[in-house]
Design a protein around this motif. Sequence first.
Motif, PDB file in Angstrom:
ATOM      1  N   ASP A 103       0.927  -1.206   0.041  1.00 43.82           N
ATOM      2  CA  ASP A 103      -0.181   0.218  -0.031  1.00 43.82           C
ATOM      3  C   ASP A 103       0.715   1.229  -0.209  1.00 43.82           C
ATOM      4  O   ASP A 103       0.346   2.320   0.220  1.00 43.82           O
ATOM      5  CB  ASP A 103      -1.011  -0.038   1.195  1.00 43.82           C
ATOM      6  N   ASN A 104       2.165   1.321  -0.287  1.00 43.84           N
ATOM      7  CA  ASN A 104       3.032   2.204  -0.234  1.00 43.84           C
ATOM      8  C   ASN A 104       3.364   2.552  -1.587  1.00 43.84           C
ATOM      9  O   ASN A 104       3.759   1.526  -2.295  1.00 43.84           O
ATOM     10  CB  ASN A 104       4.144   2.280   0.724  1.00 43.84           C
ATOM     11  N   ILE A 105       3.272   3.794  -2.062  1.00 48.98           N
ATOM     12  CA  ILE A 105       3.965   4.153  -3.450  1.00 48.98           C
ATOM     13  C   ILE A 105       5.035   5.162  -3.207  1.00 48.98           C
ATOM     14  O   ILE A 105       4.993   6.330  -2.392  1.00 48.98           O
ATOM     15  CB  ILE A 105       2.600   4.617  -4.304  1.00 48.98           C
ATOM     16  N   PHE A 106       6.021   5.232  -4.197  1.00 44.46           N
ATOM     17  CA  PHE A 106       7.009   6.034  -4.294  1.00 44.46           C
ATOM     18  C   PHE A 106       6.721   6.680  -5.492  1.00 44.46           C
ATOM     19  O   PHE A 106       6.802   6.284  -6.833  1.00 44.46           O
ATOM     20  CB  PHE A 106       8.457   5.343  -4.297  1.00 44.46           C
ATOM     21  N   VAL A 107       6.490   8.137  -5.458  1.00 44.22           N
ATOM     22  CA  VAL A 107       6.068   8.959  -6.698  1.00 44.22           C
ATOM     23  C   VAL A 107       7.050  10.106  -6.838  1.00 44.22           C
ATOM     24  O   VAL A 107       7.690  10.451  -5.987  1.00 44.22           O
ATOM     25  CB  VAL A 107       4.519   9.454  -6.336  1.00 44.22           C
ATOM     26  N   ARG A 108       6.811  10.625  -8.169  1.00 44.09           N
ATOM     27  CA  ARG A 108       7.295  11.957  -8.288  1.00 44.09           C
ATOM     28  C   ARG A 108       6.146  12.574  -8.903  1.00 44.09           C
ATOM     29  O   ARG A 108       5.356  12.056 -10.006  1.00 44.09           O
ATOM     30  CB  ARG A 108       8.329  11.662  -9.399  1.00 44.09           C
ATOM     31  N   ILE A 109       5.906  13.872  -8.568  1.00 44.17           N
ATOM     32  CA  ILE A 109       4.584  14.601  -8.964  1.00 44.17           C
ATOM     33  C   ILE A 109       5.258  15.937  -9.212  1.00 44.17           C
ATOM     34  O   ILE A 109       5.916  16.554  -8.408  1.00 44.17           O
ATOM     35  CB  ILE A 109       3.707  14.696  -7.633  1.00 44.17           C
ATOM     36  N   SER A 110       4.426  16.505 -10.096  1.00 41.36           N
ATOM     37  CA  SER A 110       4.751  17.840 -10.797  1.00 41.36           C
ATOM     38  C   SER A 110       3.477  18.532 -10.957  1.00 41.36           C
ATOM     39  O   SER A 110       2.566  17.752 -11.208  1.00 41.36           O
ATOM     40  CB  SER A 110       5.900  17.910 -11.500  1.00 41.36           C
ATOM     41  N   GLY A 111       3.423  19.956 -10.914  1.00 40.20           N
ATOM     42  CA  GLY A 111       2.340  20.617 -11.364  1.00 40.20           C
ATOM     43  C   GLY A 111       2.852  22.213 -11.465  1.00 40.20           C
ATOM     44  O   GLY A 111       3.931  22.610 -11.010  1.00 40.20           O
ATOM     45  N   GLU A 112       2.010  23.015 -11.697  1.00 36.20           N
ATOM     46  CA  GLU A 112       2.260  24.452 -11.565  1.00 36.20           C
ATOM     47  C   GLU A 112       1.235  25.190 -11.232  1.00 36.20           C
ATOM     48  O   GLU A 112      -0.164  24.871 -11.295  1.00 36.20           O
ATOM     49  CB  GLU A 112       3.088  24.861 -13.047  1.00 36.20           C
ATOM     50  N   CYS A 113       1.472  26.333 -10.518  1.00 35.35           N
ATOM     51  CA  CYS A 113       0.142  27.362 -10.197  1.00 35.35           C
ATOM     52  C   CYS A 113       0.795  28.873 -10.344  1.00 35.35           C
ATOM     53  O   CYS A 113       1.998  28.957 -10.525  1.00 35.35           O
ATOM     54  CB  CYS A 113      -0.050  26.929  -8.490  1.00 35.35           C
TER      55      CYS A 113
END
Length: 137
Positions: A103-113
Amino acid sequence: MLKVKRFCGVESYPLSAAKWYVLGNTMWIDMSFSEGIDLHDDTKFLAQEPTWVLSFKINSENEIKSGVIFENANESDEDVVFYYCEHTPTYKNRIEIVERQNDNIFVRISGECCDINYYDGSKGNDILEITAWINKK
């Protein structure tokens, strides 16, 4: 560590809590951050502890596995929200599931605001980036 790439340089905000969960056909990511480090003069005195809530459409939880990428352009201004003094939508949101262990995820997340301290668009958009382990709720 959340990296906020602003017009005046990069600011960093330590991840204090994070969880992911699935409701219907949507994967949600909720993240809270501690007060930032390496802050610029215009944000130091604000003493903010930001939050970022993201959603990504999926067909089933089985899709959440290593190597998968989900995107959410957030065209409705309500699917993804970053809070820093006030709520603001984030766009061009992307999550890469680098690894999943139960149930654990290693993630790369990106976005802009829009800039976290100048909401009128005069400073351009900030780029938000984080790489972290997130546990399922």
